[in-house]
Design a protein around this motif. Structure first.
Motif, PDB file in Angstrom:
ATOM      1  N   LEU A 149       0.839  -1.207   0.000  1.00  0.00           N
ATOM      2  CA  LEU A 149       0.000   0.000   0.000  1.00  0.00           C
ATOM      3  C   LEU A 149       0.871   1.253   0.000  1.00  0.00           C
ATOM      4  O   LEU A 149       0.624   2.196  -0.759  1.00  0.00           O
ATOM      5  N   ARG A 150       1.913   1.245   0.838  1.00  0.00           N
ATOM      6  CA  ARG A 150       2.848   2.384   0.854  1.00  0.00           C
ATOM      7  C   ARG A 150       3.428   2.644  -0.537  1.00  0.00           C
ATOM      8  O   ARG A 150       3.402   3.780  -1.025  1.00  0.00           O
ATOM      9  N   ASP A 151       3.920   1.582  -1.184  1.00  0.00           N
ATOM     10  CA  ASP A 151       4.527   1.756  -2.509  1.00  0.00           C
ATOM     11  C   ASP A 151       3.538   2.316  -3.519  1.00  0.00           C
ATOM     12  O   ASP A 151       3.887   3.165  -4.343  1.00  0.00           O
ATOM     13  N   VAL A 152       2.296   1.813  -3.467  1.00  0.00           N
ATOM     14  CA  VAL A 152       1.276   2.283  -4.408  1.00  0.00           C
ATOM     15  C   VAL A 152       0.965   3.767  -4.155  1.00  0.00           C
ATOM     16  O   VAL A 152       0.851   4.560  -5.093  1.00  0.00           O
TER      17      VAL A 152
ATOM     18  N   VAL B 115       2.039   3.102   8.082  1.00  0.00           N
ATOM     19  CA  VAL B 115       1.254   2.332   7.107  1.00  0.00           C
ATOM     20  C   VAL B 115       1.959   1.021   6.771  1.00  0.00           C
ATOM     21  O   VAL B 115       1.336  -0.042   6.730  1.00  0.00           O
ATOM     22  N   SER B 116       3.268   1.075   6.550  1.00  0.00           N
ATOM     23  CA  SER B 116       4.043  -0.138   6.223  1.00  0.00           C
ATOM     24  C   SER B 116       3.879  -1.205   7.296  1.00  0.00           C
ATOM     25  O   SER B 116       3.819  -2.393   7.002  1.00  0.00           O
ATOM     26  N   SER B 117       3.812  -0.763   8.541  1.00  0.00           N
ATOM     27  CA  SER B 117       3.774  -1.726   9.644  1.00  0.00           C
ATOM     28  C   SER B 117       2.373  -2.232   9.958  1.00  0.00           C
ATOM     29  O   SER B 117       2.209  -3.381  10.338  1.00  0.00           O
ATOM     30  N   VAL B 118       1.367  -1.381   9.831  1.00  0.00           N
ATOM     31  CA  VAL B 118       0.049  -1.789  10.338  1.00  0.00           C
ATOM     32  C   VAL B 118      -0.965  -2.197   9.270  1.00  0.00           C
ATOM     33  O   VAL B 118      -1.930  -2.881   9.580  1.00  0.00           O
ATOM     34  N   PHE B 119      -0.772  -1.785   7.992  1.00  0.00           N
ATOM     35  CA  PHE B 119      -1.834  -2.062   7.034  1.00  0.00           C
ATOM     36  C   PHE B 119      -1.882  -3.504   6.546  1.00  0.00           C
ATOM     37  O   PHE B 119      -2.922  -3.954   6.047  1.00  0.00           O
ATOM     38  N   GLY B 120      -0.789  -4.259   6.696  1.00  0.00           N
ATOM     39  CA  GLY B 120      -0.872  -5.678   6.390  1.00  0.00           C
ATOM     40  C   GLY B 120      -1.951  -6.332   7.248  1.00  0.00           C
ATOM     41  O   GLY B 120      -2.799  -7.080   6.751  1.00  0.00           O
ATOM     42  N   GLY B 121      -1.943  -6.016   8.542  1.00  0.00           N
ATOM     43  CA  GLY B 121      -2.944  -6.571   9.457  1.00  0.00           C
ATOM     44  C   GLY B 121      -4.342  -6.044   9.161  1.00  0.00           C
ATOM     45  O   GLY B 121      -5.329  -6.773   9.301  1.00  0.00           O
ATOM     46  N   ILE B 122      -4.438  -4.773   8.758  1.00  0.00           N
ATOM     47  CA  ILE B 122      -5.760  -4.218   8.446  1.00  0.00           C
ATOM     48  C   ILE B 122      -6.353  -4.908   7.221  1.00  0.00           C
ATOM     49  O   ILE B 122      -7.525  -5.322   7.229  1.00  0.00           O
ATOM     50  N   ILE B 123      -5.546  -5.086   6.168  1.00  0.00           N
ATOM     51  CA  ILE B 123      -6.050  -5.759   4.956  1.00  0.00           C
ATOM     52  C   ILE B 123      -6.414  -7.209   5.286  1.00  0.00           C
ATOM     53  O   ILE B 123      -7.435  -7.719   4.824  1.00  0.00           O
ATOM     54  N   ARG B 124      -5.580  -7.872   6.095  1.00  0.00           N
ATOM     55  CA  ARG B 124      -5.897  -9.246   6.523  1.00  0.00           C
ATOM     56  C   ARG B 124      -7.275  -9.298   7.180  1.00  0.00           C
ATOM     57  O   ARG B 124      -8.104 -10.145   6.847  1.00  0.00           O
ATOM     58  N   ASP B 125      -7.544  -8.362   8.097  1.00  0.00           N
ATOM     59  CA  ASP B 125      -8.818  -8.380   8.808  1.00  0.00           C
ATOM     60  C   ASP B 125      -9.994  -8.048   7.876  1.00  0.00           C
ATOM     61  O   ASP B 125     -11.063  -8.655   7.989  1.00  0.00           O
ATOM     62  N   VAL B 126      -9.794  -7.098   6.961  1.00  0.00           N
ATOM     63  CA  VAL B 126     -10.864  -6.759   6.016  1.00  0.00           C
ATOM     64  C   VAL B 126     -11.200  -7.974   5.149  1.00  0.00           C
ATOM     65  O   VAL B 126     -12.372  -8.301   4.940  1.00  0.00           O
TER      66      VAL B 126
END
Lengths: 202, 202, 202
Positions: free
Chosen positions: C47-50, C125-136
């Motif tokens: 997400l960060r890269d995008v 974002v790099s650290s926390v959005f992996g978990g957010i996308i997983r939960d979504v």
């Protein structure tokens, strides 16, 4: 407009109809149906384009995608029952579509100089993420997470295409070989109710 | 800082407050409230920028967006009740905001050489996807899928803007015409409880 | 391959295992487990890269990411029980991982000429959005919206890194200072069950 582009558009149209039918099942209104048809049809290719950095994304360069997606709405509005009855008839078109989506996704990714492993992954993403985004927007666990749908067929056909590409130019009629392979795997997966359970041994 | 930029920031602020209020309703903690305020405020424009390939995305180039979104948190923390009571007072600001978001989204897309149809679609995306992402992150079916919210007003105002642009330079005071049109449609949609059911005939 | 890259890969592997374990808890099949492991491991950085426009996204340039994510599946398949028992043992690795993800995210963003505030945000974002996308994707409200997980530790360590960078080149052994700070905050947050409720005063 060449054959590949026509099949691509036809696949998009079939995916849009299936997205519109799914939205209608959930009592979405006009905008809900349009958005769900849209993401089901082009969501996978859009995600691929965003990840590999091919922007503006593909469907922005040919308005036929938007026109076909829009046309799926009156079709579902006036002919829902025959469409639902004919759903199994979509099956072949749908399988041809994902076969082509996979190979188009692979080619686009290879064209940017990325490795075949990434290309194969992006081929699968092109085919399956439209359905995943559709399910997330519908507030459901993506179907593909619990039921073998497309991914194995895409991997199989995509791998065959990559192997063939080492030895020859896979164009024209030869494209039918990996696409046919996707269809065969897909038909087998459905008829034999293949499943891929993940049940740890400990 | 010109008038357009000020209205854009004001619209962002109003959207951030509405996102923070929605998060607070769900008992999110500080980070949950911040993230929901953020995506509600800039999610639509961010998705547009990513799809058309205008990166780094817009809010990275002017820190005022982040400051305003951050400022929405203490505001909601200390003044929740008056804000909720005043919610209807937001209505006009909100309508001006989506009108402007639509036209800014159209201009940015046209500026990249994309077609007016795509630009109109990106104008709508700019206005409505912040709310869609907010609802997806809150684990709810997006409100817009079942209830006419913004999209029709954006399409109407955006189309008028595109038509006017054929004949004149739509800047300054003339911008008030399509934005006013968005507001009128929006007021009518709410006061007359417009709905756009999709109920197939067969 | 330098130390930083090794720690980055190790963090990715730990995140992939935690994603695969979460998917297995939900009775996902093979593809569901793979996709969940994938987005948990690299979703935040992707997400960060995008958003900052660094495409193709990072993991496309080094196949080791994909290989490690893939390797997490047989590991969970054959050793689920010991892995679950050892989960707390992951804790330190996990904390080192997010510390490093934060700083790598900050550096990548600064390298594109964006401001330190944006860089800090992209580090988080790099650290926390992996978990957010997983939960979504799992159809759950993101854990981080209701429970302090990582974000405060990332903000603290990332801020320290940015401040240090004003006075010296923070490389090699010096990197251990901000990363150690992330670990300390994270350990404190867990052991003292820190929470950040957001309860408006009116």
């Amino acid at each position: 407009m060449d054959m590949i582009h026509i099949v691509d558009l036809a696949g998009t149209f079939v995916f849009a109809i299936s997205g519109a039918l799914a939205a209608e099942d959930k009592d979405f209104d006009l905008w809900g149906v349009f958005i769900l048809a849209f993401v089901t049809a082009v969501g996978g290719g859009t995600l691929r384009d965003v990840l590999i950095g091919s922007t503006p994304v593909g469907w922005m360069k040919d308005l036929n995608y938007i026109y076909l997606i829009t046309a799926s709405l009156p079709l579902v509005y006036f002919f829902k029952k025959p469409l639902v009855r004919f759903r199994k008839g979509f099956f072949l078109f749908d399988a041809i579509g994902i076969g082509l989506f996979t190979i188009l996704g692979i080619n686009k990714t290879l064209g940017l100089g990325l490795s075949p492993v990434i290309a194969l992954l992006m081929g699968v993403v092109s085919s399956v993420f439209g359905g995943i985004i559709r399910d997330v927007l519908s507030n459901e666990i993506p179907l593909i997470f619990r039921k073998e749908i497309y991914a194995s067929a895409c991997i199989a056909g995509g791998s065959l295409y990559l192997i063939m590409s080492q030895f020859m130019a896979v164009t024209g009629i030869y494209l039918m070989i990996p696409i046919g392979f996707v269809i065969i795997i897909r038909v087998l997966a459905v008829s034999r109710q293949w499943s891929l359970p993940f049940e740890p041994r400990t």
